[in-house]
Each structure stands twice: as C-alpha cells, then as structure tokens.
Write a protein that holds these residues in place. Structure first.
Motif, PDB file in Angstrom:
ATOM      1  N   LEU A 171       0.814  -1.219   0.000  1.00  0.00           N
ATOM      2  CA  LEU A 171       0.000   0.000   0.000  1.00  0.00           C
ATOM      3  C   LEU A 171       0.850   1.273   0.000  1.00  0.00           C
ATOM      4  CD1 LEU A 171      -2.823  -0.963   2.546  1.00  0.00           C
ATOM      5  CD2 LEU A 171      -2.966  -0.935   0.041  1.00  0.00           C
ATOM      6  N   GLN A 172       2.126   1.127  -0.270  1.00  0.00           N
ATOM      7  CA  GLN A 172       3.011   2.280  -0.185  1.00  0.00           C
ATOM      8  C   GLN A 172       2.636   3.390  -1.179  1.00  0.00           C
ATOM      9  OE1 GLN A 172       7.378   1.360   0.562  1.00  0.00           O
ATOM     10  NE2 GLN A 172       6.643  -0.656  -0.046  1.00  0.00           N
ATOM     11  N   GLU A 173       2.133   3.008  -2.339  1.00  0.00           N
ATOM     12  CA  GLU A 173       1.745   4.012  -3.330  1.00  0.00           C
ATOM     13  C   GLU A 173       0.456   4.716  -2.916  1.00  0.00           C
ATOM     14  OE1 GLU A 173       3.434   5.044  -5.982  1.00  0.00           O
ATOM     15  OE2 GLU A 173       5.068   3.706  -5.361  1.00  0.00           O
ATOM     16  N   ASP A 174      -0.440   3.978  -2.245  1.00  0.00           N
ATOM     17  CA  ASP A 174      -1.737   4.533  -1.867  1.00  0.00           C
ATOM     18  C   ASP A 174      -1.654   5.394  -0.604  1.00  0.00           C
ATOM     19  OD1 ASP A 174      -2.900   3.182  -3.971  1.00  0.00           O
ATOM     20  OD2 ASP A 174      -3.408   1.430  -2.757  1.00  0.00           O
ATOM     21  N   ILE A 175      -0.745   5.037   0.305  1.00  0.00           N
ATOM     22  CA  ILE A 175      -0.659   5.745   1.586  1.00  0.00           C
ATOM     23  C   ILE A 175       0.705   6.422   1.672  1.00  0.00           C
ATOM     24  CG2 ILE A 175      -0.816   5.535   4.097  1.00  0.00           C
ATOM     25  CD1 ILE A 175      -2.327   2.913   3.692  1.00  0.00           C
ATOM     26  N   GLN A 176       0.732   7.681   1.328  1.00  0.00           N
ATOM     27  CA  GLN A 176       1.989   8.427   1.356  1.00  0.00           C
ATOM     28  C   GLN A 176       2.008   9.526   2.418  1.00  0.00           C
ATOM     29  OE1 GLN A 176       3.476   9.641  -2.457  1.00  0.00           O
ATOM     30  NE2 GLN A 176       2.987   7.691  -3.441  1.00  0.00           N
ATOM     31  N   ASP A 177       0.834   9.907   2.894  1.00  0.00           N
ATOM     32  CA  ASP A 177       0.763  10.883   3.970  1.00  0.00           C
ATOM     33  C   ASP A 177      -0.314  10.425   4.950  1.00  0.00           C
ATOM     34  OD1 ASP A 177       1.370  13.069   5.474  1.00  0.00           O
ATOM     35  OD2 ASP A 177       0.959  14.547   3.896  1.00  0.00           O
ATOM     36  N   TYR A 178      -0.348  11.069   6.117  1.00  0.00           N
ATOM     37  CA  TYR A 178      -1.276  10.630   7.161  1.00  0.00           C
ATOM     38  C   TYR A 178      -2.728  10.718   6.711  1.00  0.00           C
ATOM     39  CZ  TYR A 178       2.714  10.659  10.342  1.00  0.00           C
ATOM     40  OH  TYR A 178       3.914  10.390  10.944  1.00  0.00           O
ATOM     41  N   ALA A 179      -3.065  11.752   5.957  1.00  0.00           N
ATOM     42  CA  ALA A 179      -4.449  11.903   5.510  1.00  0.00           C
ATOM     43  C   ALA A 179      -4.893  10.753   4.615  1.00  0.00           C
ATOM     44  CB  ALA A 179      -4.619  13.237   4.776  1.00  0.00           C
ATOM     45  N   ASP A 180      -3.923  10.060   3.999  1.00  0.00           N
ATOM     46  CA  ASP A 180      -4.240   8.935   3.115  1.00  0.00           C
ATOM     47  C   ASP A 180      -4.729   7.709   3.892  1.00  0.00           C
ATOM     48  OD1 ASP A 180      -3.410  10.485   0.973  1.00  0.00           O
ATOM     49  OD2 ASP A 180      -1.349   9.731   1.064  1.00  0.00           O
ATOM     50  N   LEU A 181      -4.668   7.766   5.214  1.00  0.00           N
ATOM     51  CA  LEU A 181      -5.188   6.657   6.021  1.00  0.00           C
ATOM     52  C   LEU A 181      -6.712   6.665   6.097  1.00  0.00           C
ATOM     53  CD1 LEU A 181      -2.572   6.733   8.921  1.00  0.00           C
ATOM     54  CD2 LEU A 181      -2.885   4.871   7.279  1.00  0.00           C
ATOM     55  N   LYS A 182      -7.343   7.696   5.558  1.00  0.00           N
ATOM     56  CA  LYS A 182      -8.802   7.759   5.558  1.00  0.00           C
ATOM     57  C   LYS A 182      -9.392   6.524   4.881  1.00  0.00           C
ATOM     58  CE  LYS A 182     -12.684  10.787   4.436  1.00  0.00           C
ATOM     59  NZ  LYS A 182     -13.102  12.125   3.921  1.00  0.00           N
ATOM     60  N   GLY A 183     -10.349   5.909   5.576  1.00  0.00           N
ATOM     61  CA  GLY A 183     -11.005   4.715   5.043  1.00  0.00           C
ATOM     62  C   GLY A 183     -10.249   3.422   5.263  1.00  0.00           C
ATOM     63  N   LYS A 184      -9.073   3.491   5.848  1.00  0.00           N
ATOM     64  CA  LYS A 184      -8.237   2.300   6.025  1.00  0.00           C
ATOM     65  C   LYS A 184      -8.527   1.605   7.358  1.00  0.00           C
ATOM     66  CE  LYS A 184      -5.970   2.792   2.148  1.00  0.00           C
ATOM     67  NZ  LYS A 184      -6.755   3.873   1.552  1.00  0.00           N
ATOM     68  N   ARG A 185      -8.230   0.302   7.376  1.00  0.00           N
ATOM     69  CA  ARG A 185      -8.404  -0.517   8.590  1.00  0.00           C
ATOM     70  C   ARG A 185      -7.101  -0.471   9.399  1.00  0.00           C
ATOM     71  NH1 ARG A 185      -9.802  -5.565   4.985  1.00  0.00           N
ATOM     72  NH2 ARG A 185      -8.305  -4.368   3.764  1.00  0.00           N
ATOM     73  N   ILE A 186      -7.183   0.066  10.599  1.00  0.00           N
ATOM     74  CA  ILE A 186      -5.990   0.304  11.419  1.00  0.00           C
ATOM     75  C   ILE A 186      -6.083  -0.491  12.715  1.00  0.00           C
ATOM     76  CG2 ILE A 186      -4.557   2.041  12.541  1.00  0.00           C
ATOM     77  CD1 ILE A 186      -5.780   4.127  10.677  1.00  0.00           C
ATOM     78  N   ALA A 187      -5.090  -1.336  12.962  1.00  0.00           N
ATOM     79  CA  ALA A 187      -5.072  -2.164  14.173  1.00  0.00           C
ATOM     80  C   ALA A 187      -4.340  -1.441  15.295  1.00  0.00           C
ATOM     81  CB  ALA A 187      -4.392  -3.500  13.884  1.00  0.00           C
ATOM     82  N   LEU A 212      -4.393  10.626  14.493  1.00  0.00           N
ATOM     83  CA  LEU A 212      -5.579  11.053  13.757  1.00  0.00           C
ATOM     84  C   LEU A 212      -5.712  12.576  13.769  1.00  0.00           C
ATOM     85  CD1 LEU A 212      -8.318   8.470  14.878  1.00  0.00           C
ATOM     86  CD2 LEU A 212      -7.075   8.536  12.703  1.00  0.00           C
ATOM     87  N   GLU A 213      -5.481  13.168  14.910  1.00  0.00           N
ATOM     88  CA  GLU A 213      -5.552  14.622  15.028  1.00  0.00           C
ATOM     89  C   GLU A 213      -4.541  15.295  14.095  1.00  0.00           C
ATOM     90  OE1 GLU A 213      -5.037  18.060  18.509  1.00  0.00           O
ATOM     91  OE2 GLU A 213      -4.764  15.939  18.986  1.00  0.00           O
ATOM     92  N   HIS A 214      -3.325  14.739  14.056  1.00  0.00           N
ATOM     93  CA  HIS A 214      -2.284  15.276  13.177  1.00  0.00           C
ATOM     94  C   HIS A 214      -2.695  15.141  11.707  1.00  0.00           C
ATOM     95  CE1 HIS A 214       1.822  16.211  11.862  1.00  0.00           C
ATOM     96  NE2 HIS A 214       1.767  15.151  11.069  1.00  0.00           N
ATOM     97  N   ALA A 215      -3.384  14.044  11.392  1.00  0.00           N
ATOM     98  CA  ALA A 215      -3.798  13.783  10.013  1.00  0.00           C
ATOM     99  C   ALA A 215      -5.017  14.597   9.602  1.00  0.00           C
ATOM    100  CB  ALA A 215      -4.096  12.298   9.845  1.00  0.00           C
ATOM    101  N   GLY A 216      -5.681  15.260  10.558  1.00  0.00           N
ATOM    102  CA  GLY A 216      -6.903  15.973  10.252  1.00  0.00           C
ATOM    103  C   GLY A 216      -8.081  15.036  10.087  1.00  0.00           C
ATOM    104  N   LEU A 217      -7.989  13.854  10.732  1.00  0.00           N
ATOM    105  CA  LEU A 217      -9.040  12.845  10.635  1.00  0.00           C
ATOM    106  C   LEU A 217      -9.700  12.636  11.998  1.00  0.00           C
ATOM    107  CD1 LEU A 217      -7.067  10.153   8.575  1.00  0.00           C
ATOM    108  CD2 LEU A 217      -8.672  11.853   7.674  1.00  0.00           C
ATOM    109  N   THR A 218     -10.854  11.999  11.991  1.00  0.00           N
ATOM    110  CA  THR A 218     -11.488  11.542  13.220  1.00  0.00           C
ATOM    111  C   THR A 218     -11.578  10.022  13.157  1.00  0.00           C
ATOM    112  OG1 THR A 218     -13.750  11.570  12.372  1.00  0.00           O
ATOM    113  CG2 THR A 218     -12.872  13.646  13.274  1.00  0.00           C
ATOM    114  N   GLU A 219     -11.978   9.433  14.258  1.00  0.00           N
ATOM    115  CA  GLU A 219     -12.076   7.966  14.257  1.00  0.00           C
ATOM    116  C   GLU A 219     -13.148   7.473  13.293  1.00  0.00           C
ATOM    117  OE1 GLU A 219     -12.494   4.399  17.532  1.00  0.00           O
ATOM    118  OE2 GLU A 219     -11.543   6.289  18.125  1.00  0.00           O
TER     119      GLU A 219
END
Length: 357
Positions: free
Chosen positions: A142-158, A174-181
C-alpha cells in the motif's frame, strides 16, 4: 639491669604499635574514594525487588546490574514478574515490590484514584526522533496509496488497546492527520504478533506496531515503517518507573543510590545506541535479559528512548489521563503533585551530576 630491660621492652612495644597501627590503616578502604566514585556503599547489603518482565525498556536495570553499579552501592537486585498490572500495583503499594515498570492506562489511573498509592518517579520509555520503537506501519503493497497521514482515511488500522497509551498515540496521529475515528476503521487487536499475520492476510491496512516486530515485519515483506511517531507525539511518555511509597519516602539512603545506579545504566545505554560506545557489551546484556536474542537485530531496531537524567514528560502524562477521563474510562481524580515524585532523580543527579555529551 632490670631498668634497661624495661626500657628495651618499652621501646619494642612503641615500635610494634607504630608499625602495627600503620599496617591496619593500610588495610582500610581509602576514605573519600568509594567504588562508585560518588556515594559510599550501604553498610549493610540491601535487596531491592523490581517487577520486570524482560521488556526492552528495562535496559537501565539490566545494564546497572551486569556492570556492577548496584553492587558498588551494596545493593542486591532481585527481579520478579506479575501476570498483569492489576496484581502488580497492589504489591507495589504494599511495599512487597520496591520498583516496577508501568504504562499509562485508564485502569492504572483508576487504581491511583481509588487509593492505590504508587509513585511515578522516572522515565522508562519515550521516543527517539526519527526511529520510534512504537509507531505505525502500513502494508508493504500500500506504499503508493498511503503516502501521507491523511491517506489513512477509510483504512483498517489495528491498535492493541482502548484507553491506554496505544489509544492515546492513535488519537494523536488522527488529530495530526486531520481525521477523526469515524474516518477510519478501528480494529482492536491485543496481540502485536497477530498484527503481522493480519498484514500477511491483508485483513488490515495499517497498525500501531512495536519493536522488534516492526523490523521483523519489514524483513518479511509484510509491512513498512510509516513515517515516525515524533511527527505527532514527540513528547509522549510511553512508560514510567514506578516506586513503592515506602521505598521512595522511607528508604532514602537505599533509594537514592538505586536511582544513581539506574541512571548510570541508562547513560551506558544511550552511549551505546546513540553514539556506538560499548555497543557490543550492551547488546550482550540486552540479549541476556530480554526476549530478543539476536544481536544483529539489536543493531537494526528502533530502540526505546530512555532519558539519561531520568526526566519524564509530565505534562503528557496529564494529557493521557485527561483523555481517558473524557472518555468516561477513569472514575475519580488523581493528585499529580502526590503521584508524580521526581525527588529521587533530583537527589541522584546532585550526586552523579547531569549527563553531558
């Protein structure tokens, strides 16, 4: 004649006392030159019991023991372990254990709020910038798809736990990425080893992982390290040295010497992993006392940050508590002026001086 014999005997007695006393004085340790180079050893050998399960963050204890820093003060170290902190904390508060390692959790603060009296006394784990030992990884494909923290949107995180330091680091990210849970799929996975398998089966996309599994997963092509935790949590206090109140308050001659030896061990650790000084010896000690037995991997992993002056990020401990409380996971309040006690590190530093490089 009798008078001459008496004079002779008196002279011989004088010579005997003169040289005899001189011999006794030479056998005494030279005052002001203790084996530690600072404080005199305790008059009586004293045992200090440490609850430690072989975690890498216990490096200061292991190194000080193996290099004789505790011996210099006439302190004997005994390690013990507990299945969980719920058993360990009451034993620590009761003085059955003198020292323990702990991490921030809601249950830890609940115990203190409900009257379990333990002291948070020194650093036992934070981040080294650029090579965090407890950080996020993403699937290798997933290195091409996830290059910055905001790219974690929609992803499954353990993440390994709720309302614990793991959850705190996750929320900071999440706060740094500008995302919420709500923007990601949280996957509770308590076993870090299972995260590797989940990466292999592609059932998760990212994970908050720990060393040496970060390095091992990279070697197996399962995941890659994703940036660095100091991007969003540079002052996170991951683990802490805890002290029994009896040990901290009532055994000062022992406890100050214990802390001095502990800090000397941490300084050797920093010298080794940050500057390469004595690295082979320190790695040998770490392979002896921890589950990571491969010296080669010790040269590759991101190691636990340990402050050579024992200083903690106290403000961050407050922040962790406030997060758990806002989640409704902590019942009651904690008097941090009582719970956090830096007396021992302050006193030890007066004796051995601050770490300088």
């Amino acid at each position: 004649m009798v008078k001459k014999v008496c004079h002779l005997l008196s002279f011989l007695l004088f010579i005997f006392l003169l040289f005899g006393c001189g011999a006794v004085q030479e056998e005494k340790p030279t005052e002001g030159n203790p084996p530690s180079g600072d404080m005199e050893p305790l008059e009586k050998k004293t045992t200090v019991v440490i609850a430690e399960d072989g975690a890498a963050s216990g490096a200061g204890f292991y190194i000080a023991k193996e290099k004789g820093y505790f011996d210099d003060y006439n302190i004997d170290i005994r390690f013990t372990s507990f299945a969980n902190s719920d058993d360990m904390l009451p034993a620590l508060a009761a003085g059955e254990v003198d020292i323990a390692g702990g991490v921030s959790t809601a249950s830890f603060f609940n115990a203190i709020a409900q009257g379990i009296d333990v002291k948070i006394i020194a650093d036992k784990g934070h981040y080294f910038e650029g090579n965090s030992y407890f950080s996020f990884v993403i699937r290798e494909d997933l290195q091409e798809d996830i290059q910055d923290y905001a790219d974690l949107k929609g992803k499954r995180i353990a993440v390994s736990s709720r309302n614990a330091v793991d959850d705190y680091i996750f929320q900071r990210m999440l706060e740094h990425a500008g995302l919420t849970e709500e923007d990601v799929e949280f996957v509770l996975m308590s076993d870090f080893g299972n995260m590797l398998a989940a990466m292999g089966s592609k059932s998760i996309d990212a994970a908050l992982q720990i060393e040496p599994l970060i390095t091992q997963g990279e070697a197996q092509g399962l995941h890659v390290r994703f940036k660095d935790a100091t991007d969003y949590a540079p002052d996170a206090q991951i683990a802490m040295v805890l002290g029994s109140p009896d040990f901290v308050d009532r055994e000062e001659e022992v406890s100050v010497r214990f802390m001095a030896a502990y800090l000397k061990g941490i300084r050797d650790y920093n010298d080794a992993f940050l500057y390469g000084e004595g690295l082979n010896e320190v790695i040998d000690i770490m392979t002896k006392h921890t589950a990571l037995k491969d010296p080669a991997i010790w040269r590759e992993v991101g190691v636990t940050g340990l402050d050579p002056n024992g200083q903690m990020f106290v403000e961050d401990i407050h922040k962790q508590f406030e997060m758990y409380k806002s989640n409704g996971a902590v019942r009651g309040d904690v008097d941090f002026n009582r719970a956090v006690d830096t007396t021992l590190t302050d006193r030890a530093l007066e004796e051995i001086g601050p770490y300088t490089r």
